[in-house]
Design a protein around this motif. Structure first.
Motif, PDB file in Angstrom:
ATOM      1  N   ARG A 284       0.874  -1.176   0.000  1.00 34.15           N
ATOM      2  CA  ARG A 284       0.000   0.000   0.000  1.00 34.15           C
ATOM      3  C   ARG A 284       0.913   1.229   0.000  1.00 34.15           C
ATOM      4  O   ARG A 284       1.331   1.708   1.053  1.00 34.15           O
ATOM      5  CB  ARG A 284      -0.898   0.001   1.237  1.00 34.15           C
ATOM      6  N   MET A 285       1.241   1.715  -1.197  1.00 34.55           N
ATOM      7  CA  MET A 285       2.206   2.790  -1.341  1.00 34.55           C
ATOM      8  C   MET A 285       1.508   4.144  -1.527  1.00 34.55           C
ATOM      9  O   MET A 285       0.384   4.221  -2.011  1.00 34.55           O
ATOM     10  CB  MET A 285       3.115   2.527  -2.540  1.00 34.55           C
ATOM     11  N   GLY A 286       2.198   5.199  -1.140  1.00 36.35           N
ATOM     12  CA  GLY A 286       1.677   6.545  -1.321  1.00 36.35           C
ATOM     13  C   GLY A 286       0.490   6.859  -0.435  1.00 36.35           C
ATOM     14  O   GLY A 286      -0.384   7.645  -0.806  1.00 36.35           O
ATOM     15  N   VAL A 287       0.473   6.257   0.745  1.00 36.18           N
ATOM     16  CA  VAL A 287      -0.667   6.441   1.648  1.00 36.18           C
ATOM     17  C   VAL A 287      -0.166   6.516   3.083  1.00 36.18           C
ATOM     18  O   VAL A 287       0.828   5.880   3.439  1.00 36.18           O
ATOM     19  CB  VAL A 287      -1.681   5.280   1.459  1.00 36.18           C
ATOM     20  N   GLY A 288      -0.843   7.315   3.891  1.00 34.85           N
ATOM     21  CA  GLY A 288      -0.480   7.459   5.292  1.00 34.85           C
ATOM     22  C   GLY A 288      -1.389   6.653   6.202  1.00 34.85           C
ATOM     23  O   GLY A 288      -2.302   5.964   5.746  1.00 34.85           O
ATOM     24  N   VAL A 289      -1.125   6.750   7.497  1.00 30.81           N
ATOM     25  CA  VAL A 289      -1.899   6.039   8.514  1.00 30.81           C
ATOM     26  C   VAL A 289      -2.724   7.059   9.294  1.00 30.81           C
ATOM     27  O   VAL A 289      -2.180   8.027   9.833  1.00 30.81           O
ATOM     28  CB  VAL A 289      -0.969   5.270   9.474  1.00 30.81           C
ATOM     29  N   ASP A 290      -4.047   6.830   9.354  1.00 32.00           N
ATOM     30  CA  ASP A 290      -4.922   7.695  10.159  1.00 32.00           C
ATOM     31  C   ASP A 290      -4.973   7.236  11.609  1.00 32.00           C
ATOM     32  O   ASP A 290      -4.877   8.046  12.523  1.00 32.00           O
ATOM     33  CB  ASP A 290      -6.336   7.721   9.575  1.00 32.00           C
ATOM     34  N   ASP A 291      -5.143   5.932  11.812  1.00 32.34           N
ATOM     35  CA  ASP A 291      -5.170   5.405  13.181  1.00 32.34           C
ATOM     36  C   ASP A 291      -5.024   3.895  13.157  1.00 32.34           C
ATOM     37  O   ASP A 291      -5.155   3.259  12.104  1.00 32.34           O
ATOM     38  CB  ASP A 291      -6.465   5.811  13.908  1.00 32.34           C
ATOM     39  N   ILE A 292      -4.716   3.360  14.341  1.00 31.57           N
ATOM     40  CA  ILE A 292      -4.666   1.908  14.528  1.00 31.57           C
ATOM     41  C   ILE A 292      -5.878   1.521  15.361  1.00 31.57           C
ATOM     42  O   ILE A 292      -6.092   2.072  16.446  1.00 31.57           O
ATOM     43  CB  ILE A 292      -3.363   1.491  15.226  1.00 31.57           C
ATOM     44  N   THR A 293      -6.667   0.609  14.830  1.00 32.56           N
ATOM     45  CA  THR A 293      -7.881   0.209  15.523  1.00 32.56           C
ATOM     46  C   THR A 293      -7.585  -0.930  16.486  1.00 32.56           C
ATOM     47  O   THR A 293      -6.574  -1.628  16.360  1.00 32.56           O
ATOM     48  CB  THR A 293      -8.946  -0.245  14.517  1.00 32.56           C
ATOM     49  N   GLY A 294      -8.476  -1.122  17.441  1.00 33.36           N
ATOM     50  CA  GLY A 294      -8.264  -2.204  18.392  1.00 33.36           C
ATOM     51  C   GLY A 294      -9.505  -2.511  19.195  1.00 33.36           C
ATOM     52  O   GLY A 294     -10.445  -1.709  19.273  1.00 33.36           O
ATOM     53  N   THR A 295      -9.512  -3.699  19.767  1.00 27.94           N
ATOM     54  CA  THR A 295     -10.535  -4.100  20.727  1.00 27.94           C
ATOM     55  C   THR A 295      -9.838  -4.690  21.937  1.00 27.94           C
ATOM     56  O   THR A 295      -8.795  -5.359  21.808  1.00 27.94           O
ATOM     57  CB  THR A 295     -11.484  -5.159  20.118  1.00 27.94           C
TER      58      THR A 295
ATOM     59  N   THR B 146      -6.097  -4.349  16.080  1.00 37.03           N
ATOM     60  CA  THR B 146      -6.792  -5.257  15.159  1.00 37.03           C
ATOM     61  C   THR B 146      -6.624  -4.838  13.703  1.00 37.03           C
ATOM     62  O   THR B 146      -7.031  -5.576  12.809  1.00 37.03           O
ATOM     63  CB  THR B 146      -8.295  -5.305  15.481  1.00 37.03           C
ATOM     64  N   GLY B 147      -6.040  -3.677  13.465  1.00 35.80           N
ATOM     65  CA  GLY B 147      -5.859  -3.249  12.083  1.00 35.80           C
ATOM     66  C   GLY B 147      -5.405  -1.815  11.980  1.00 35.80           C
ATOM     67  O   GLY B 147      -5.236  -1.114  12.987  1.00 35.80           O
ATOM     68  N   VAL B 148      -5.217  -1.370  10.730  1.00 32.22           N
ATOM     69  CA  VAL B 148      -4.703  -0.033  10.450  1.00 32.22           C
ATOM     70  C   VAL B 148      -5.636   0.648   9.450  1.00 32.22           C
ATOM     71  O   VAL B 148      -5.915   0.102   8.378  1.00 32.22           O
ATOM     72  CB  VAL B 148      -3.271  -0.099   9.865  1.00 32.22           C
ATOM     73  N   ARG B 149      -6.124   1.836   9.834  1.00 29.81           N
ATOM     74  CA  ARG B 149      -6.955   2.620   8.927  1.00 29.81           C
ATOM     75  C   ARG B 149      -6.073   3.621   8.193  1.00 29.81           C
ATOM     76  O   ARG B 149      -5.312   4.372   8.819  1.00 29.81           O
ATOM     77  CB  ARG B 149      -8.048   3.347   9.708  1.00 29.81           C
ATOM     78  N   LEU B 150      -6.174   3.621   6.862  1.00 27.28           N
ATOM     79  CA  LEU B 150      -5.273   4.418   6.043  1.00 27.28           C
ATOM     80  C   LEU B 150      -5.920   5.736   5.615  1.00 27.28           C
ATOM     81  O   LEU B 150      -7.144   5.900   5.659  1.00 27.28           O
ATOM     82  CB  LEU B 150      -4.840   3.621   4.813  1.00 27.28           C
ATOM     83  N   SER B 151      -5.071   6.657   5.186  1.00 30.73           N
ATOM     84  CA  SER B 151      -5.543   8.012   4.864  1.00 30.73           C
ATOM     85  C   SER B 151      -6.395   8.058   3.608  1.00 30.73           C
ATOM     86  O   SER B 151      -7.093   9.055   3.374  1.00 30.73           O
ATOM     87  CB  SER B 151      -4.345   8.954   4.708  1.00 30.73           C
ATOM     88  N   ASP B 152      -6.371   7.006   2.791  1.00 28.91           N
ATOM     89  CA  ASP B 152      -7.232   6.968   1.607  1.00 28.91           C
ATOM     90  C   ASP B 152      -8.581   6.329   1.893  1.00 28.91           C
ATOM     91  O   ASP B 152      -9.369   6.084   0.978  1.00 28.91           O
ATOM     92  CB  ASP B 152      -6.528   6.238   0.459  1.00 28.91           C
ATOM     93  N   GLY B 153      -8.825   6.031   3.180  1.00 30.85           N
ATOM     94  CA  GLY B 153     -10.095   5.441   3.582  1.00 30.85           C
ATOM     95  C   GLY B 153     -10.103   3.933   3.619  1.00 30.85           C
ATOM     96  O   GLY B 153     -11.079   3.329   4.093  1.00 30.85           O
ATOM     97  N   SER B 154      -9.079   3.295   3.132  1.00 23.05           N
ATOM     98  CA  SER B 154      -9.021   1.833   3.143  1.00 23.05           C
ATOM     99  C   SER B 154      -8.587   1.325   4.514  1.00 23.05           C
ATOM    100  O   SER B 154      -8.166   2.097   5.381  1.00 23.05           O
ATOM    101  CB  SER B 154      -8.078   1.315   2.056  1.00 23.05           C
ATOM    102  N   TYR B 155      -8.673   0.027   4.684  1.00 26.26           N
ATOM    103  CA  TYR B 155      -8.411  -0.575   5.994  1.00 26.26           C
ATOM    104  C   TYR B 155      -7.599  -1.851   5.823  1.00 26.26           C
ATOM    105  O   TYR B 155      -7.853  -2.658   4.921  1.00 26.26           O
ATOM    106  CB  TYR B 155      -9.741  -0.883   6.696  1.00 26.26           C
ATOM    107  N   VAL B 156      -6.604  -2.040   6.686  1.00 26.45           N
ATOM    108  CA  VAL B 156      -5.773  -3.243   6.671  1.00 26.45           C
ATOM    109  C   VAL B 156      -5.976  -3.981   7.987  1.00 26.45           C
ATOM    110  O   VAL B 156      -5.524  -3.524   9.044  1.00 26.45           O
ATOM    111  CB  VAL B 156      -4.276  -2.888   6.499  1.00 26.45           C
TER     112      VAL B 156
END
Length: 410
Positions: free
Chosen positions: A206-217, A222-232
């Protein structure tokens, strides 16, 4: 310096251990005191993201010296003892427990620390940074139980961690703000090789994209939300977004600092009785005619030898070319030389780039600044000699594997 005054080393790292070894090897028989913040004796860091991380090397293999070496060589190794202050006038260092130790000469081998990700969720459990052997242990354990791993940052640490996670059987995604891995270091011509290497091994880039936040429970990532709106989605997150030299001691003591502790070519700081080596040192390089800081194993291994000799009053200058290496999947490479980001005007390939068996050369105005051999061996000495020789080269000869590198000059 009085004969019985201690030579003190702040930082029980590879650099610190090599300095102590050199002091004894050069015949110094006075007190040598080596302070380390960790409770581990000095060890090498490359295995932490390579063989040790992948379980291919035992713990004993990472240490610089056997456990008994320090006692046998009368090196006063004090672990769990961080140096917290320097009194230059009194020639004393202060430790975390408030005690003081006098020095005749002092070497700062304080290394560097990982840059921390400044986003919501960065403090969740399951978010890892790789710097210490303890970090490597935690990441290896995480990889063994993870189905999905997210790696933030496509530098050397990030790519090596991604390769280790894939080798462990996890699905891996790499998140990077630049358009290609290692783009700033290698430029687009060679960075694309590493992008294709990881794609070929099933990594989701996932190139050319930043990280908005790291999600968790339950306080676990539990994952990484990216600045383009996608989710890992991820069971484990490894962050490798660079390191910062540990200059706090030097700054508080009033030493000259700028992208590290500034030194001359003998690793001497602005205080003639204080030296610096390894990741923390921004040293003047007589061949490159500039001050550079190199965050790689070779500097931590070789700079302290020069610093130790200079501490003993010898004429010693550090003029080795920067060198580093990596192993990822079936790719092994060595890089020698130094190129500022964007500081070249041409890249010449010698060999087969598509098969990842080549030597790449970075040139400026016809002069070779750096070279990297990928899955081609026993050429690094010739590459370094070419860089040191200076002068311009014939690029057609340089690209021809049938012409010895020694015969590529104009």
């Amino acid at each position: 310096m009085a004969a019985n005054e201690a030579l003190v080393i702040a930082g029980a790292s590879l650099a610190g251990a090599r300095a102590a070894e050199t002091l004894r090897g050069e015949g110094f028989d006075g007190p040598v005191v080596l302070f380390g913040e960790e409770n581990e004796r000095p060890y090498e860091r490359p295995p932490l993201s390579k063989d040790y991380l992948m379980g291919k090397a035992e713990r004993d293999a990472i240490y610089v010296h056997p456990e008994d070496w320090y006692r046998e060589h009368d090196v006063d190794l004090r672990l769990g003892a961080a140096v917290t202050g320097i009194d230059r006038e009194r020639h004393e260092v202060t430790l975390a427990d408030g005690s003081r130790v006098r020095y005749g000469k002092l070497l700062l081998a304080t290394g560097s620390s990982p840059r921390r990700l400044q986003v919501p969720g960065a403090g969740l459990a399951g978010v890892h940074y790789l710097r210490t052997v303890g970090d490597s242990d935690q990441i290896r354990q995480a990889f063994q139980g993870a189905e999905r791993v997210a790696v933030i940052g496509a530098g050397w640490i990030g790519l090596e961690a991604a390769a280790a996670a894939r080798t462990a059987g996890a699905e891996v995604a790499i998140v990077e703000m630049a358009k290609l891995p290692l783009l700033r270091v290698l430029g687009p011509e060679v960075a694309e090789v590493f992008a294709e290497l990881h794609r070929a091994n099933g990594v989701d880039l996932r190139m050319g994209v930043g990280v908005d936040d790291i999600t968790g429970t339950d306080d676990r990532a539990t994952g990484v939300r990216l600045s383009d709106g996608s989710y890992v989605p991820a069971d484990a997150v490894v962050v490798g977004v660079g390191i910062t030299p540990n200059t706090q001691l030097a700054e508080a003591a009033g030493l000259d600092v700028g992208n590290g502790i500034l030194t001359d070519a003998s690793l001497r700081t602005s205080d003639p009785d204080i030296y610096a080596a390894g990741d923390v040192a921004c040293a003047y390089h007589p061949l490159l005619k500039s001050s550079i800081r190199v965050e790689h194993w070779a500097n931590a291994r070789h700079q302290p030898v020069i610093a130790a000799k200079a501490m003993l009053g010898q004429q010693a200058v550090y003029d080795r070319l920067p060198y580093f290496y990596t192993d990822q999947y079936d790719l092994g490479m060595e890089y020698s030389g130094y190129v500022e980001p964007g500081g070249y005007d041409e890249v010449v390939f010698r060999g087969d780039k598509q098969r990842r068996e080549f030597v790449a050369f970075w040139l400026s105005e016809g002069r070779v600044l750096a070279g990297m051999n990928v899955n081609v061996w026993d050429v690094n000495d010739a590459v370094q000699a070419l860089i040191r020789r200076g002068g311009t080269v014939d690029t057609a000869k340089l690209a021809n594997p049938d012409i010895p590198l020694e015969e590529t000059g104009r």
